[in-house]
Scaffold this motif. Structure first.
Motif, PDB file in Angstrom:
ATOM      1  N   THR A   1     -77.183 -28.289 -48.561  1.00 24.80           N
ATOM      2  CA  THR A   1     -77.980 -29.211 -49.497  1.00 24.80           C
ATOM      3  C   THR A   1     -77.660 -30.576 -49.809  1.00 24.80           C
ATOM      4  OG1 THR A   1     -78.906 -27.146 -50.749  1.00 24.80           O
ATOM      5  CG2 THR A   1     -79.282 -29.226 -51.987  1.00 24.80           C
ATOM      6  N   PRO A   2     -76.382 -30.864 -50.410  1.00 25.76           N
ATOM      7  CA  PRO A   2     -75.882 -32.149 -50.344  1.00 25.76           C
ATOM      8  C   PRO A   2     -75.593 -32.759 -49.093  1.00 25.76           C
ATOM      9  CG  PRO A   2     -74.204 -30.547 -51.013  1.00 25.76           C
ATOM     10  CD  PRO A   2     -75.448 -29.866 -50.906  1.00 25.76           C
TER      11      PRO A   2
ATOM     12  N   ASN B   1     -77.418 -32.487 -46.449  1.00 24.96           N
ATOM     13  CA  ASN B   1     -78.834 -32.928 -45.972  1.00 24.96           C
ATOM     14  C   ASN B   1     -79.083 -34.198 -46.666  1.00 24.96           C
ATOM     15  OD1 ASN B   1     -78.791 -30.968 -44.226  1.00 24.96           O
ATOM     16  ND2 ASN B   1     -80.083 -29.635 -45.479  1.00 24.96           N
ATOM     17  N   GLY B   2     -78.918 -34.366 -47.997  1.00 26.28           N
ATOM     18  CA  GLY B   2     -79.228 -35.300 -48.436  1.00 26.28           C
ATOM     19  C   GLY B   2     -78.529 -36.586 -48.152  1.00 26.28           C
ATOM     20  N   LEU B   3     -77.178 -36.435 -47.994  1.00 33.37           N
ATOM     21  CA  LEU B   3     -76.417 -37.659 -47.396  1.00 33.37           C
ATOM     22  C   LEU B   3     -76.751 -38.120 -46.101  1.00 33.37           C
ATOM     23  CD1 LEU B   3     -72.777 -36.542 -48.788  1.00 33.37           C
ATOM     24  CD2 LEU B   3     -74.146 -38.590 -49.543  1.00 33.37           C
TER      25      LEU B   3
ATOM     26  N   GLU C   1     -80.108 -39.858 -46.080  1.00 37.89           N
ATOM     27  CA  GLU C   1     -79.890 -41.416 -46.848  1.00 37.89           C
ATOM     28  C   GLU C   1     -79.276 -42.223 -45.714  1.00 37.89           C
ATOM     29  OE1 GLU C   1     -80.248 -42.883 -49.544  1.00 37.89           O
ATOM     30  OE2 GLU C   1     -81.261 -41.294 -50.661  1.00 37.89           O
TER      31      GLU C   1
ATOM     32  N   ARG D   1     -77.615 -41.512 -55.991  1.00 39.36           N
ATOM     33  CA  ARG D   1     -78.002 -40.400 -55.198  1.00 39.36           C
ATOM     34  C   ARG D   1     -76.830 -40.050 -54.368  1.00 39.36           C
ATOM     35  NH1 ARG D   1     -83.181 -42.699 -53.848  1.00 39.36           N
ATOM     36  NH2 ARG D   1     -82.512 -43.405 -52.012  1.00 39.36           N
ATOM     37  N   ASP D   2     -76.206 -41.017 -53.605  1.00 36.53           N
ATOM     38  CA  ASP D   2     -74.834 -40.509 -52.969  1.00 36.53           C
ATOM     39  C   ASP D   2     -73.947 -39.891 -53.781  1.00 36.53           C
ATOM     40  OD1 ASP D   2     -75.998 -41.330 -50.682  1.00 36.53           O
ATOM     41  OD2 ASP D   2     -74.861 -43.398 -50.555  1.00 36.53           O
TER      42      ASP D   2
ATOM     43  N   ARG E   1     -73.961 -38.194 -56.437  1.00 37.25           N
ATOM     44  CA  ARG E   1     -74.450 -36.894 -56.915  1.00 37.25           C
ATOM     45  C   ARG E   1     -74.188 -35.826 -55.957  1.00 37.25           C
ATOM     46  NH1 ARG E   1     -78.969 -39.559 -59.319  1.00 37.25           N
ATOM     47  NH2 ARG E   1     -80.293 -38.884 -57.607  1.00 37.25           N
ATOM     48  N   GLN E   2     -74.690 -36.315 -54.739  1.00 35.67           N
ATOM     49  CA  GLN E   2     -74.276 -35.307 -53.522  1.00 35.67           C
ATOM     50  C   GLN E   2     -72.857 -35.080 -53.310  1.00 35.67           C
ATOM     51  OE1 GLN E   2     -76.902 -34.002 -52.895  1.00 35.67           O
ATOM     52  NE2 GLN E   2     -78.638 -35.162 -52.785  1.00 35.67           N
TER      53      GLN E   2
ATOM     54  N   SER F   1     -71.340 -32.920 -55.983  1.00 39.60           N
ATOM     55  CA  SER F   1     -71.744 -31.628 -55.515  1.00 39.60           C
ATOM     56  C   SER F   1     -70.808 -31.039 -54.719  1.00 39.60           C
ATOM     57  CB  SER F   1     -73.390 -31.174 -55.063  1.00 39.60           C
ATOM     58  OG  SER F   1     -74.227 -31.751 -56.127  1.00 39.60           O
TER      59      SER F   1
ATOM     60  N   THR G   1     -78.805 -22.101 -57.550  1.00 35.43           N
ATOM     61  CA  THR G   1     -77.921 -23.092 -57.331  1.00 35.43           C
ATOM     62  C   THR G   1     -76.429 -22.473 -57.408  1.00 35.43           C
ATOM     63  OG1 THR G   1     -78.108 -23.926 -59.805  1.00 35.43           O
ATOM     64  CG2 THR G   1     -79.347 -25.089 -57.824  1.00 35.43           C
TER      65      THR G   1
END
Length: 408
Positions: free
Chosen positions: A182-183, A185-187, A190, A217-218, A220-221, A224, A355
């Protein structure tokens, strides 16, 4: 094996000379002969010893051989002893019948035939010894059966534990792969988005405000991912007994105030707030980093499962312990699940919020236990949960007066 078994023989006759003669006839290295001159004496010996054979004289004063045989057959301990009668009354057929009806296996007549007596006694001795060997083998087989049954039970328990461990491993790997992805994929998203803007020369996409949002955002990921890795490392440290606890004196009320302030934004985003009540200002020798880790986990869970209602945090003294309570008004935990939530990889409320690795409460409890404290839960489904953390206070702990501290 037979040579180690001694056969006990009982001879009963009212005449001592008959007893001596019969004993001389049947004695041997593998035999132990006991004499009795009356039925009463014979019964006492029968209750004391296990005999391979009883040789009874029929004609005795008082209780005769037939009556003694009937008593022998009537007792549980002696009913299986072979009985041989000896009589000088001749070979009348009705005498033999009466002897067999009384439970005899053979009948000897006086004067005794030496070879016949020796042969018959040897047969009964051999039968007794073989029966003893068989009984011992049966006992050994029964012990072996019981040991095998116990081993089977242990193996089944081990198999159950192994299957549980395999399921935990598979669940853990599944959870880890999901939680890490999940984190990541976000990174990745981005990064690809920025790469696309750069390739197109879209500099406007990197204005200060947008860059600030990207960085947040970075962060937070990344946090995590760090939290996931730290949880796994803590579990490893706990299992190997290497969980580091570095106590030093600090006021726990200050820690709580800072945490509540830090979680204010998260609470606001969930349209709720955290209410802090400090009844006693307490200072103890604890590992501040680890205690913060415990309280962060409890506050995070309270907000996550609190049904967007006020979370209450309280600090007070309970005897020689400092007590921190985190209470939510959310989904609650069933009595059955309350026994599971402090286990590894347990996510009781997973249907509400999938989570985390299910390690938070397990690690929290281990940290509190390492401080000599305890953690308790009071909950009911649909009525929220209260987690209470008890930490030992120093024996000569001095409380801080909030008013004096302010005026100073």
């Amino acid at each position: 094996m037979l040579s180690h078994i001694t056969a006990k023989l009982l001879i009963v006759d009212d005449l001592p000379e008959n007893l001596l003669a019969l004993e001389a006839l049947i004695q041997g290295d593998d035999r132990e002969v006991h004499q009795a001159q009356s039925a009463d004496e014979a019964l006492s010996l029968l209750l004391e010893h296990d005999f391979a054979l009883a040789i009874l004289d029929v004609q005795m004063p008082g209780m005769n051989g037939f009556e003694l045989a009937e008593l022998i057959r009537g007792m549980e301990k002696t009913k299986h002893i072979p009985i041989v009668f000896v009589s000088a009354a001749g070979r009348e057929l009705n005498y033999a019948f009466k002897g067999y009806e009384s439970g005899a296996v053979d009948f000897l007549h006086k004067p005794l035939d030496t070879l016949a007596v020796k042969s018959k006694v040897s047969v009964f001795v051999d039968l007794f010894r073989q029966r003893e060997v068989l009984d011992r083998q049966l006992e050994a087989l029964e012990r072996s059966r019981q040991e095998q049954a116990l081993l089977l039970t242990q193996l089944q328990a081990a198999q159950t534990d192994l299957e549980h461990a395999v399921r935990m491993r598979d669940d853990f790997m599944s959870i880890v792969s999901h939680e890490v992805r999940t984190p990541l994929n976000g990174l990745i998203l981005e990064t690809q988005l920025r790469k696309m803007h750069l390739s197109r020369g879209n500099v406007a996409a990197f204005s200060p405000d947008k860059l600030q949002t990207m960085v947040e955002r970075d962060e937070r990921q990344i946090n995590s991912l760090i939290r996931l890795v730290e949880d796994m490392l803590d579990v490893s440290r706990i299992r190997t007994g290497k969980l580091s606890i570095q106590p030093k004196a600090f006021p726990i009320d200050s820690l709580l105030s800072g945490l509540v302030e830090r979680f204010a934004a998260q609470a606001e985003a969930l349209e709720t707030h955290i209410e802090l009540t400090i009844k006693d200002t307490l200072c103890g020798d604890w590992d501040e980093f680890r205690i913060e880790q415990v309280l962060v986990n409890l506050l995070s869970n309270a907000l996550r499962y609190g049904n967007r209602k006020t979370v209450h945090v309280r600090l007070h003294r309970d005897g020689e312990m400092a007590c921190v309570q985190v209470q939510d008004q959310g989904i609650g935990i069933s009595e059955l699940n309350q026994k599971r939530i402090f286990q590894q990889f347990e996510r009781v409320a997973a249907q509400h919020a999938r989570t985390g690795l299910g390690l938070g409460l397990y690690i929290s409890e281990q940290i509190v236990l390492a401080h000599g404290g305890r953690i308790e839960v009071d909950s009911e489904e649909g009525k929220g949960s209260t987690f209470s953390v008890y930490l030992p206070l120093p024996v000569l702990e001095t409380q801080i007066d909030p008013v004096q501290a302010t005026s100073a």
